[in-house]
Design an enzyme around this catalytic site. Structure first.
Site, short mmCIF file in Angstrom:
data_model
loop_
_atom_site.label_atom_id
_atom_site.label_comp_id
_atom_site.label_asym_id
_atom_site.label_seq_id
_atom_site.Cartn_x
_atom_site.Cartn_y
_atom_site.Cartn_z
N GLU A 63 0.69 2.70 7.46
CA GLU A 63 -0.70 2.93 7.06
C GLU A 63 -1.60 1.79 7.53
O GLU A 63 -2.39 1.23 6.77
CB GLU A 63 -0.78 3.14 5.55
CG GLU A 63 0.02 4.34 5.08
CD GLU A 63 0.06 4.51 3.57
OE1 GLU A 63 -0.12 3.50 2.85
OE2 GLU A 63 0.29 5.63 3.10
N GLU A 157 5.21 10.67 6.36
CA GLU A 157 5.24 10.45 4.91
C GLU A 157 4.42 11.55 4.25
O GLU A 157 3.20 11.53 4.28
CB GLU A 157 4.65 9.07 4.56
CG GLU A 157 4.65 8.75 3.08
CD GLU A 157 4.02 7.40 2.78
OE1 GLU A 157 3.48 7.24 1.67
OE2 GLU A 157 4.05 6.51 3.65
#
Length: 277
Positions: A63, A157
């Protein structure tokens, strides 16, 4: 090196907070801090890359953002991490990135990875309202074409449960928010959208021991996951296993092309001809 995962400092050792340089940048002090660890991890993992072992991809960052004029050194740090992995033997499987949302970060440009991945939590983390769902995304095939059409469409994810903060509603509520019905709808929507790689967070959350958790979460990290903290298998586990059997028995789905998104064909008398044409 960074994982987030509601862990203390996102998985970084506490001593790194004493460094003068900014974390997750190309600052020399920071680079020198993570290099021995990542080099050792890459060398340990290298012999187990597919087909010699079970490792099918290696994620360089989690991220992560790209460099901007007001936040420099990010993309440059990504390059350093990728170069470290490759120089220490990660050369047989793709190096990936987990983009927070389908924003195209590191799908191209400085720090571009071998295989772009993104993450998604469509139902969020409001376990107090387990009956409140989001709409499934109908734009995923088009988003793939706009970001990296030449590569496999991969979600690194995807929501497998939800964390619960101090004073929260409890993990049974989190399970209801993301239970077997959720898996039946949202995971199948991913497959129908051309996604051929789906990784769930979490399949098993377990327990936060010692100083592992960040301050926002407590000892249990059950996460409403398919396998509960006490290792009980849930109906969501059975639903995912059923989907896995289907995917294994239907390899052609990997090369299929989405026909349309939504319910356009539901009320069309010629839908069978349209779908088979």
């Amino acid at each position: 090196p960074y994982i987030n995962a509601e862990t203390s400092a996102g998985g970084f050792p506490g001593w790194t907070t004493n460094l003068a340089s900014k974390a997750r940048t190309n600052a020399t002090e920071w680079t020198n801090a993570w290099t021995p660890y990542l080099s050792g991890a890459a060398k340990s993992a290298a012999p187990f890359q597919y087909p010699a072992g079970p490792i099918i991809a290696v994620q360089a960052e989690n991220e992560f953002v790209v460099s901007t004029p007001t936040d420099p050194g990010r993309s440059e740090a990504m390059v350093l991490v990728e170069n470290n992995l490759r120089s220490n033997g990660i050369t047989k499987v793709p190096i990936t990135h987990n983009d927070p949302g389908t924003n195209g970060r590191y799908a191209q440009g400085l720090g571009m990875v071998d295989l772009y991945m993104w993450d998604g939590y469509p139902n969020g983390f409001l376990c107090a309202s387990p009956g409140q769902w989001s709409e499934v995304r109908s734009d995923l095939p088009q988003t793939h074409l706009s970001i990296d059409p030449a590569e496999a469409w991969a979600v690194g994810e995807f929501q497998g449960g939800s964390f619960d903060p101090w004073g929260g509603s409890g993990y049974q509520q989190c399970y209801q928010l993301t239970g077997e019905e959720f898996a039946n709808v949202f995971y199948k929507n991913n497959y129908a959208s051309g996604i051929v790689y789906q990784n769930l967070y979490m399949t098993f959350g377990g327990t936060n021991w010692g100083n592992l958790p960040e301050p926002t979460v407590y000892t249990s990290y059950d996460y409403g996951a398919p396998i509960k903290e006490d290792r009980t298998l849930t109906p969501k586990y059975s639903e995912i296993k059923l989907q896995s059997h289907f995917l294994h028995a239907s390899p052609d789905i990997l090369v299929s092309t989405p026909v349309a998104a939504g319910t356009n064909f539901t009320n069309n008398a010629n839908r069978d001809e349209l779908l088979c044409s």
